[in-house]
Design a protein around this motif. Structure first.
Motif, PDB file in Angstrom:
ATOM      1  N   GLU A  61      14.705 -42.746  38.125  1.00 17.43           N
ATOM      2  CA  GLU A  61      15.651 -42.397  39.184  1.00 17.43           C
ATOM      3  C   GLU A  61      14.952 -41.598  40.282  1.00 17.43           C
ATOM      4  OE1 GLU A  61      19.697 -39.700  39.761  1.00 17.43           O
ATOM      5  OE2 GLU A  61      19.093 -40.359  37.761  1.00 17.43           O
ATOM      6  N   LEU A  62      14.081 -40.671  39.897  1.00 15.79           N
ATOM      7  CA  LEU A  62      13.337 -39.882  40.887  1.00 15.79           C
ATOM      8  C   LEU A  62      12.407 -40.767  41.703  1.00 15.79           C
ATOM      9  CD1 LEU A  62      12.390 -36.686  38.846  1.00 15.79           C
ATOM     10  CD2 LEU A  62      14.145 -36.916  40.603  1.00 15.79           C
ATOM     11  N   ARG A  63      11.737 -41.672  41.019  1.00 17.10           N
ATOM     12  CA  ARG A  63      10.811 -42.563  41.735  1.00 17.10           C
ATOM     13  C   ARG A  63      11.557 -43.448  42.740  1.00 17.10           C
ATOM     14  NH1 ARG A  63       9.364 -48.500  40.574  1.00 17.10           N
ATOM     15  NH2 ARG A  63       7.860 -48.847  42.221  1.00 17.10           N
ATOM     16  N   ALA A  64      12.760 -43.937  42.347  1.00 19.08           N
ATOM     17  CA  ALA A  64      13.565 -44.747  43.260  1.00 19.08           C
ATOM     18  C   ALA A  64      13.961 -43.937  44.486  1.00 19.08           C
ATOM     19  CB  ALA A  64      14.809 -45.272  42.540  1.00 19.08           C
ATOM     20  N   ARG A  65      14.240 -42.644  44.273  1.00 18.86           N
ATOM     21  CA  ARG A  65      14.620 -41.803  45.403  1.00 18.86           C
ATOM     22  C   ARG A  65      13.455 -41.606  46.381  1.00 18.86           C
ATOM     23  NH1 ARG A  65      16.389 -36.104  43.603  1.00 18.86           N
ATOM     24  NH2 ARG A  65      17.879 -37.360  42.430  1.00 18.86           N
ATOM     25  N   THR A  66      12.236 -41.558  45.873  1.00 18.05           N
ATOM     26  CA  THR A  66      11.093 -41.378  46.772  1.00 18.05           C
ATOM     27  C   THR A  66      10.829 -42.634  47.603  1.00 18.05           C
ATOM     28  OG1 THR A  66       9.442 -42.184  45.160  1.00 18.05           O
ATOM     29  CG2 THR A  66      10.026 -39.837  45.090  1.00 18.05           C
ATOM     30  N   GLY A  67      11.242 -43.802  47.088  1.00 19.44           N
ATOM     31  CA  GLY A  67      10.978 -45.053  47.794  1.00 19.44           C
ATOM     32  C   GLY A  67       9.531 -45.505  47.690  1.00 19.44           C
ATOM     33  N   LEU A  68       8.755 -44.889  46.819  1.00 19.44           N
ATOM     34  CA  LEU A  68       7.331 -45.197  46.701  1.00 19.44           C
ATOM     35  C   LEU A  68       7.078 -46.279  45.661  1.00 19.44           C
ATOM     36  CD1 LEU A  68       5.887 -41.551  46.672  1.00 19.44           C
ATOM     37  CD2 LEU A  68       5.903 -43.150  48.604  1.00 19.44           C
ATOM     38  N   SER A  69       6.129 -47.156  45.953  1.00 17.18           N
ATOM     39  CA  SER A  69       5.679 -48.126  44.962  1.00 17.18           C
ATOM     40  C   SER A  69       4.778 -47.417  43.964  1.00 17.18           C
ATOM     41  CB  SER A  69       4.903 -49.257  45.642  1.00 17.18           C
ATOM     42  OG  SER A  69       3.712 -48.741  46.215  1.00 17.18           O
ATOM     43  N   LEU A  70       4.434 -48.099  42.873  1.00 11.71           N
ATOM     44  CA  LEU A  70       3.545 -47.485  41.891  1.00 11.71           C
ATOM     45  C   LEU A  70       2.183 -47.179  42.505  1.00 11.71           C
ATOM     46  CD1 LEU A  70       4.310 -49.586  38.669  1.00 11.71           C
ATOM     47  CD2 LEU A  70       5.098 -47.284  39.235  1.00 11.71           C
ATOM     48  N   ALA A  71       1.710 -48.071  43.361  1.00 12.78           N
ATOM     49  CA  ALA A  71       0.417 -47.846  44.011  1.00 12.78           C
ATOM     50  C   ALA A  71       0.484 -46.632  44.927  1.00 12.78           C
ATOM     51  CB  ALA A  71       0.006 -49.087  44.793  1.00 12.78           C
ATOM     52  N   ALA A  72       1.575 -46.519  45.683  1.00 20.66           N
ATOM     53  CA  ALA A  72       1.722 -45.371  46.584  1.00 20.66           C
ATOM     54  C   ALA A  72       1.872 -44.082  45.796  1.00 20.66           C
ATOM     55  CB  ALA A  72       2.928 -45.578  47.496  1.00 20.66           C
ATOM     56  N   LEU A  73       2.556 -44.165  44.666  1.00 21.75           N
ATOM     57  CA  LEU A  73       2.733 -42.995  43.810  1.00 21.75           C
ATOM     58  C   LEU A  73       1.376 -42.519  43.287  1.00 21.75           C
ATOM     59  CD1 LEU A  73       5.218 -41.398  42.889  1.00 21.75           C
ATOM     60  CD2 LEU A  73       5.279 -42.806  40.832  1.00 21.75           C
ATOM     61  N   ALA A  74       0.500 -43.477  42.981  1.00 17.93           N
ATOM     62  CA  ALA A  74      -0.823 -43.125  42.474  1.00 17.93           C
ATOM     63  C   ALA A  74      -1.664 -42.418  43.539  1.00 17.93           C
ATOM     64  CB  ALA A  74      -1.541 -44.385  41.991  1.00 17.93           C
ATOM     65  N   THR A  75      -1.510 -42.829  44.798  1.00 21.29           N
ATOM     66  CA  THR A  75      -2.300 -42.202  45.870  1.00 21.29           C
ATOM     67  C   THR A  75      -1.828 -40.788  46.190  1.00 21.29           C
ATOM     68  OG1 THR A  75      -0.868 -43.093  47.623  1.00 21.29           O
ATOM     69  CG2 THR A  75      -2.723 -44.460  46.912  1.00 21.29           C
ATOM     70  N   LYS A  76      -0.574 -40.479  45.879  1.00 22.75           N
ATOM     71  CA  LYS A  76      -0.027 -39.166  46.205  1.00 22.75           C
ATOM     72  C   LYS A  76      -0.063 -38.192  45.030  1.00 22.75           C
ATOM     73  CE  LYS A  76       3.116 -40.757  49.843  1.00 22.75           C
ATOM     74  NZ  LYS A  76       2.554 -39.892  50.906  1.00 22.75           N
ATOM     75  N   THR A  77      -0.511 -38.660  43.866  1.00 26.14           N
ATOM     76  CA  THR A  77      -0.581 -37.801  42.683  1.00 26.14           C
ATOM     77  C   THR A  77      -1.940 -37.959  42.015  1.00 26.14           C
ATOM     78  OG1 THR A  77       0.269 -39.498  41.160  1.00 26.14           O
ATOM     79  CG2 THR A  77       1.900 -38.132  42.313  1.00 26.14           C
ATOM     80  N   ALA A  78      -2.128 -37.226  40.938  1.00 30.19           N
ATOM     81  CA  ALA A  78      -3.403 -37.278  40.215  1.00 30.19           C
ATOM     82  C   ALA A  78      -3.389 -38.329  39.114  1.00 30.19           C
ATOM     83  CB  ALA A  78      -3.702 -35.900  39.617  1.00 30.19           C
ATOM     84  N   PHE A  79      -2.407 -39.215  39.128  1.00 26.75           N
ATOM     85  CA  PHE A  79      -2.264 -40.190  38.035  1.00 26.75           C
ATOM     86  C   PHE A  79      -2.312 -41.612  38.578  1.00 26.75           C
ATOM     87  CE2 PHE A  79      -0.145 -36.231  37.096  1.00 26.75           C
ATOM     88  CZ  PHE A  79      -0.719 -35.882  35.884  1.00 26.75           C
TER      89      PHE A  79
END
Length: 287
Positions: free
Chosen positions: A14-32
């Motif tokens: 649910e949190l990820r959907a709220r950010t609107g970020l793809s998994l790839a974008a999520l990886a670039t903005k975090t350490a994972f």
């Protein structure tokens, strides 16, 4: 997958959907990595605490609730929430052995046959009693392990039971008109709602409008607020509001009471910051 990890994974999705970020974008903005996030969001593996905190930060959500879910899931996963096995019966043998077989002093005379028989019966009786006690202690240990409260307050037996065995435990407690003015969390309507609208206010607070098809009701929630802020939700002439009264409220999600709605119902939600008469409003439609 345990119920604890299921709830945590659902909250993270649910949190990820709220950010609107793809998994790839999520990886670039975090350490994972992208593959790590895929496992975390699908419940295939338990995310590190830092991953939960970073996702909450990106979604603009206080991390208290998600970290509480993570603590419970991590406790189950690591085994800290499980009872340690009862000591084996043989653990007491070394201590009992010397007492059972003390060094015998050479008898002055050989015991009579009747005395030897009585001694043999005594040894057998002690052995039988020891076996019975060991069985009783084992049964008590198993019962204690099953009844001991888990991290979420439930007994170990109920916590380990498959979720599908008690569907009524997570079923909504109201429907449509019976939900009017009720708390969505207490009525179990907030398990899997639809988010109709999200708004980031000028004062840096957040609000969301939510609808539960199962409950036939809508409500709003706010976070990142200040003491004195107010949120109101209006549908078909009915108005329900919630206020931030304490610092604890400001650090948590605060929900308005529910109002009965059906698909197509128009919902007006307004946020009024503390010390200001100007409101920020959003209009949404239940679907």
């Amino acid at each position: 997958m345990t119920p604890e990890r299921t709830r945590l994974a659902a909250s993270l999705r649910e949190l990820r959907a709220r950010t609107g970020l793809s998994l790839a974008a999520l990886a670039t903005k975090t350490a994972f990595s992208k593959s790590s996030w895929e496992r975390y969001l699908n419940g295939k593996s338990l995310p590190p605490r830092q991953a939960v905190q970073e996702l909450c930060r990106l979604a603009g959500e206080p991390d208290g609730r998600c970290l509480a879910l993570w603590e419970i899931a991590e406790s189950e996963w690591s085994g800290r929430g499980k009872e340690k096995p009862a000591p084996a019966a043989t653990g007491a043998s070394p201590a009992a052995s010397p007492a059972a077989s003390p060094p015998a002093s050479p008898p002055a005379t050989a015991p009579a046959p009747a005395a030897r028989l009585a001694g043999h019966r005594s040894v057998v009786t002690v052995a039988v009693l020891a076996s019975v006690c060991a069985v009783a202690v084992g049964a008590v240990a198993v019962a204690a392990a099953l009844l001991r409260p888990g991290a979420d307050g439930t007994s170990r037996a109920s916590a380990e039971a498959p979720p599908h065995q008690d569907p009524a435990s997570s079923a909504p407690r109201c429907r449509a008109a019976t939900c009017e003015g009720r708390n969505p969390m207490a009525m179990r309507c907030a398990a899997s709602p639809v988010t109709l609208a999200t708004r980031h206010t000028a004062g840096d607070a957040w609000l969301e409008v939510r609808y539960s098809k199962e409950c036939g009701a809508s409500w709003a929630r706010m976070w990142g607020t200040r003491v004195g802020d107010r949120l109101e939700v209006t549908a078909t002439g009915r108005v329900h509001g919630a206020d931030i009264r304490t610092a604890a409220d400001a650090d948590a999600f605060v929900y308005t009471p529910m109002t009965a709605t059906t698909p197509g119902t128009t919902i007006h939600t307004c946020f009024r910051p503390a010390g200001d008469t100007k409101r920020e409003c959003v209009t949404s439609v239940a679907r």
